[in-house]
Design a protein around this motif. Structure first.
Motif, PDB file in Angstrom:
ATOM      1  N   SER A 130       0.826  -1.210   0.000  1.00  0.00           N
ATOM      2  CA  SER A 130       0.000   0.000   0.000  1.00  0.00           C
ATOM      3  C   SER A 130       0.861   1.261   0.000  1.00  0.00           C
ATOM      4  N   ASN A 131       0.691   2.111  -1.000  1.00  0.00           N
ATOM      5  CA  ASN A 131       1.375   3.407  -1.014  1.00  0.00           C
ATOM      6  C   ASN A 131       0.919   4.289   0.141  1.00  0.00           C
ATOM      7  N   ARG A 132      -0.344   4.149   0.523  1.00  0.00           N
ATOM      8  CA  ARG A 132      -0.875   4.922   1.657  1.00  0.00           C
ATOM      9  C   ARG A 132      -0.109   4.590   2.932  1.00  0.00           C
ATOM     10  N   ARG A 133       0.019   3.293   3.208  1.00  0.00           N
ATOM     11  CA  ARG A 133       0.755   2.882   4.404  1.00  0.00           C
ATOM     12  C   ARG A 133       2.224   3.282   4.310  1.00  0.00           C
ATOM     13  N   LYS A 134       2.802   3.105   3.136  1.00  0.00           N
ATOM     14  CA  LYS A 134       4.219   3.415   2.952  1.00  0.00           C
ATOM     15  C   LYS A 134       4.503   4.875   3.267  1.00  0.00           C
ATOM     16  N   ALA A 135       3.724   5.790   2.681  1.00  0.00           N
ATOM     17  CA  ALA A 135       3.955   7.223   2.893  1.00  0.00           C
ATOM     18  C   ALA A 135       3.815   7.595   4.362  1.00  0.00           C
ATOM     19  N   GLN A 136       2.797   7.060   5.030  1.00  0.00           N
ATOM     20  CA  GLN A 136       2.582   7.423   6.431  1.00  0.00           C
ATOM     21  C   GLN A 136       3.631   6.788   7.342  1.00  0.00           C
ATOM     22  N   MET A 247      -3.636   4.954  -4.694  1.00  0.00           N
ATOM     23  CA  MET A 247      -3.375   6.342  -4.307  1.00  0.00           C
ATOM     24  C   MET A 247      -2.959   6.408  -2.838  1.00  0.00           C
ATOM     25  N   PRO A 248      -1.901   7.144  -2.505  1.00  0.00           N
ATOM     26  CA  PRO A 248      -1.481   7.273  -1.105  1.00  0.00           C
ATOM     27  C   PRO A 248      -2.408   8.209  -0.329  1.00  0.00           C
ATOM     28  N   LEU A 249      -3.656   7.784  -0.185  1.00  0.00           N
ATOM     29  CA  LEU A 249      -4.703   8.586   0.450  1.00  0.00           C
ATOM     30  C   LEU A 249      -5.350   7.781   1.565  1.00  0.00           C
ATOM     31  N   GLY A 250      -5.392   8.362   2.746  1.00  0.00           N
ATOM     32  CA  GLY A 250      -6.140   7.785   3.856  1.00  0.00           C
ATOM     33  C   GLY A 250      -7.230   8.741   4.276  1.00  0.00           C
ATOM     34  N   CYS A 251      -8.392   8.202   4.604  1.00  0.00           N
ATOM     35  CA  CYS A 251      -9.485   9.051   5.083  1.00  0.00           C
ATOM     36  C   CYS A 251     -10.320   8.254   6.070  1.00  0.00           C
ATOM     37  N   TYR A 252     -10.570   8.840   7.223  1.00  0.00           N
ATOM     38  CA  TYR A 252     -11.325   8.157   8.277  1.00  0.00           C
ATOM     39  C   TYR A 252     -12.304   9.136   8.905  1.00  0.00           C
ATOM     40  N   CYS A 253     -13.578   8.761   8.891  1.00  0.00           N
ATOM     41  CA  CYS A 253     -14.638   9.600   9.459  1.00  0.00           C
ATOM     42  C   CYS A 253     -15.325   8.831  10.576  1.00  0.00           C
ATOM     43  N   ARG A 254     -15.590   9.509  11.675  1.00  0.00           N
ATOM     44  CA  ARG A 254     -16.342   8.885  12.759  1.00  0.00           C
ATOM     45  C   ARG A 254     -17.323   9.899  13.328  1.00  0.00           C
ATOM     46  N   LYS A 255     -18.384   9.389  13.918  1.00  0.00           N
ATOM     47  CA  LYS A 255     -19.352  10.251  14.587  1.00  0.00           C
ATOM     48  C   LYS A 255     -19.057  10.247  16.075  1.00  0.00           C
ATOM     49  N   SER A 256     -18.975  11.443  16.652  1.00  0.00           N
ATOM     50  CA  SER A 256     -18.701  11.571  18.074  1.00  0.00           C
ATOM     51  C   SER A 256     -19.593  12.680  18.635  1.00  0.00           C
ATOM     52  N   GLU A 257     -19.374  12.995  19.890  1.00  0.00           N
ATOM     53  CA  GLU A 257     -20.174  14.063  20.488  1.00  0.00           C
ATOM     54  C   GLU A 257     -19.849  15.420  19.872  1.00  0.00           C
ATOM     55  N   PHE A 258     -18.706  15.518  19.157  1.00  0.00           N
ATOM     56  CA  PHE A 258     -18.349  16.761  18.477  1.00  0.00           C
ATOM     57  C   PHE A 258     -19.002  16.864  17.107  1.00  0.00           C
ATOM     58  N   GLY A 259     -19.694  15.821  16.680  1.00  0.00           N
ATOM     59  CA  GLY A 259     -20.270  15.781  15.343  1.00  0.00           C
ATOM     60  C   GLY A 259     -19.540  14.726  14.532  1.00  0.00           C
ATOM     61  N   THR A 264      -7.724  13.095   7.260  1.00  0.00           N
ATOM     62  CA  THR A 264      -7.317  12.802   5.887  1.00  0.00           C
ATOM     63  C   THR A 264      -5.808  12.962   5.774  1.00  0.00           C
ATOM     64  N   ALA A 265      -5.178  12.026   5.088  1.00  0.00           N
ATOM     65  CA  ALA A 265      -3.738  12.122   4.782  1.00  0.00           C
ATOM     66  C   ALA A 265      -3.562  11.825   3.306  1.00  0.00           C
ATOM     67  N   LYS A 266      -2.780  12.661   2.634  1.00  0.00           N
ATOM     68  CA  LYS A 266      -2.544  12.444   1.202  1.00  0.00           C
ATOM     69  C   LYS A 266      -1.113  12.835   0.865  1.00  0.00           C
ATOM     70  N   ALA A 267      -0.445  11.940   0.142  1.00  0.00           N
ATOM     71  CA  ALA A 267       0.913  12.202  -0.330  1.00  0.00           C
ATOM     72  C   ALA A 267       0.933  12.167  -1.850  1.00  0.00           C
ATOM     73  N   LYS A 268       1.983  12.727  -2.439  1.00  0.00           N
ATOM     74  CA  LYS A 268       2.108  12.708  -3.902  1.00  0.00           C
ATOM     75  C   LYS A 268       2.381  11.295  -4.399  1.00  0.00           C
ATOM     76  N   ASN A 269       3.136  10.521  -3.607  1.00  0.00           N
ATOM     77  CA  ASN A 269       3.449   9.139  -3.958  1.00  0.00           C
ATOM     78  C   ASN A 269       3.855   8.419  -2.674  1.00  0.00           C
ATOM     79  N   GLY A 270       4.243   7.158  -2.818  1.00  0.00           N
ATOM     80  CA  GLY A 270       4.582   6.370  -1.642  1.00  0.00           C
ATOM     81  C   GLY A 270       5.778   6.874  -0.873  1.00  0.00           C
ATOM     82  N   GLU A 271       6.645   7.641  -1.539  1.00  0.00           N
ATOM     83  CA  GLU A 271       7.824   8.197  -0.869  1.00  0.00           C
ATOM     84  C   GLU A 271       7.577   9.605  -0.345  1.00  0.00           C
TER      85      GLU A 271
END
Length: 547
Positions: A130-136, A247-259, A264-271
């Motif tokens: 995963s390029n997403r995991r690699k970049a992060q 795509m080196p893109l991560g996105c995580y949404c959750r519902k909490s008491e704040f709404g 989101t994390a996005k890199a140009k590539n795995g490096e």
């Protein structure tokens, strides 16, 4: 429904588990089903990196073709493997409950170094496709060597056992679904706001023909609308970025008491070093579009940042700012002085927990060479303190980072695990006792001031567009001789620092987490054209009423 439903699935252990899970849920509602195994392009081609495979949906295309031809009635997919747009004639009729979307870093035991972040030895070889995991991963540990890893979950684990890698990264959901024994390895659970997962990670998608109204109606009995609401944001972000699985893109949404909170994390590539953003909103409509706008190459970011803490060259925040050509001025405005030289062995004898709320508390406590029982457990307020504790070879049993920046919530969570024990709090003289105040009455508290802070006599002002304050004392030191300038934006690392700013009538932003990653997210969330809006990590939350 009188006939037996035919469920199409891939043939891996995980895919079969997922299909059988749906089959069992259908059976609970009187719907009989049987499985049909279908091989996909991703199953046939094992020698290429995922980002070298042509097109999108290489784990799903053949299932969709069987569905369109009427050979199966529904297909079960890992939602994260699906293209963001369904083929004509198909739709997602239902989604499952969400398993924990955290990542697991699974490490050979002789490759563990507890003093390092993620418990990995220097220059360790990590397997992931995963390029997403690699970049992060590289953003946290640039010394790591990342090598491609293909195959099903059991195949990947066997490659680790065969020592082809020092560690591998897998989705926690898949490992838990298969109930795999990982006792031979060291396992680090990495929460989804640290390494941000793939959109819809941990969720199953049930795909049917668009015109199958009867099956659609039946599937609503197992559909999870709350999950669908949050992953819709994640999938919309992926769609707006026109990205696929590579795509080196991560996105995580959750519902909490704040709404609704979204990372989101996005890199140009795995490096590439990923840009990170935290946003929150009371509704999901338009949220993906707001995220896309924040990542626009035309958006003007702040040009300079001042922080009341010295930063090393390897600092996450410093490297994050450098990729956006943001100048950084880092200097502490206070001096730290130890105030005790010895520890009473009798006090330490009964301690079962040690709670640290700062890096300075950790360094000044271990300077005293404490002799504690091997049964003592350690707790830290956030990832920054965890990193400092790891430098002493200790991994905390409790990290408050998962609760965010609200110290009351951290205290409530810690109170549950420490109930009835004796807790030692090495801290600064005169610091707040928020955590202590949340503990149960049967928990014994030992307060141990180990250092004190003193402000510099004269602090030079900074003309930076963003001012980051890392302690209440630093706030006092800076504003003793200086005023905020027009257009400057203030970020407070946490609530106690924020309260000091409030006392002075100053607006400020809060990051989600009180560490350099949270600060990087907060800086990236600031628009240079609208710097006086006070935001928590980029969201439209007013922190003071003076805006």
């Amino acid at each position: 429904m009188n006939k037996t439903c035919i469920i199409g699935t891939r043939g891996s252990d995980l895919a079969l588990w997922q299909a059988n899970y749906v089959k069992d849920r259908l059976a609970e509602h009187g719907i009989s089903a049987e499985l049909k195994i279908i091989k996909t392009q991703g199953d046939h081609i094992q020698h290429l990196r995922l980002d070298k495979l042509e097109g999108k949906g290489f784990f799903t295309k053949e299932l969709e073709e069987e569905l369109l031809s009427g050979k199966i009635d529904l297909a079960v997919h890992s939602h994260k493997d699906l293209p963001t747009v369904n083929p004509p004639g198909l739709k997602i009729a239902a989604v499952s409950e969400r398993e924990d979307p955290s990542e697991l870093l699974i490490v050979l035991k002789d490759c563990v170094d507890l003093k390092k972040r993620l418990s990995l030895k220097h220059n360790a070889i990590v397997g992931t496709s995963s390029n997403r995991r690699k970049a992060q991963l590289l953003s946290f540990r640039p010394d790591l060597e990342i090598e491609d890893l293909r195959g099903n979950v059991n195949t990947r684990l066997q490659k680790l056992r065969d020592e082809q890698y020092d560690a591998i990264m897998l989705a926690k959901a898949g490992v838990e679904r298969l109930q795999l024994d990982l006792s031979a390895f060291h396992v680090e659970v990495i929460p989804p706001n640290e390494i941000i997962p793939a959109p819809a990670q941990g969720v199953l998608a049930i795909q049917i023909r668009e015109n199958d109204e009867e099956l659609d109606t039946l599937l609503q009995q197992i559909h999870q609308p709350d999950v669908a609401e949050t992953i819709r944001v994640e999938r919309n972000v992926l769609n707006l970025f026109e990205g696929g699985c590579h795509m080196p893109l991560g996105c995580y949404c959750r519902k909490s008491e704040f709404g609704y909170e979204v990372w989101t994390a996005k890199a140009k590539n795995g490096e590439g070093f990923p840009s990170r953003l935290y946003l929150k909103s009371d509704r999901t409509e338009g949220l993906a579009e707001k995220i896309l706008a924040k990542f626009s190459i035309d958006r003007k970011l702040p040009s300079s940042v001042f922080i009341t803490r010295e930063l090393s060259e390897s600092s996450y925040l410093k490297r994050s700012l450098a990729q956006h050509h943001i100048a950084v001025e880092a200097r502490s405005l206070i001096k730290i002085f130890p105030i005790i030289n010895t520890l009473d062995p009798y006090i330490l004898k009964y301690v079962r927990w040690v709670f640290f709320s700062s890096k300075n508390g950790i360094e000044n406590f271990f300077r005293l060479q404490p002799r504690l029982s091997k049964h003592v457990q350690y707790a830290v307020v956030g990832r920054g303190s965890e990193e400092a504790l790891r430098s002493h070879g200790i991994v905390p049993a409790f990290t408050g980072e998962a609760e965010g920046i609200e110290m009351e919530k951290v205290g409530d969570a810690f109170a549950k695990v420490a109930a009835g024990s004796t807790v030692l709090f090495p801290r600064a003289k005169g610091s707040l006792k928020t955590i202590q105040s949340r503990l149960s009455t049967d928990t014994k508290v030992i307060d141990l001031p180990v250092y004190e802070t003193r402000i510099d006599d004269h602090v030079e002002r900074s003309g930076a567009e963003v001012l980051i304050f890392t302690s209440p004392t630093n706030v006092e030191a800076y504003f003793k001789d200086n005023l905020i300038e027009p257009g400057q934006h203030i970020i407070s690392i946490g609530n106690s620092t924020g309260k000091k700013l409030e006392e002075m009538g100053l607006p400020y932003s809060l990051p989600f987490s009180p560490d350099e990653v949270g600060l990087a997210e907060a800086v990236f969330g600031i628009d240079n054209t609208n710097r006086r809006t006070s935001e928590r990590g980029g969201s439209a939350e007013t922190v003071t009423s003076l805006l």
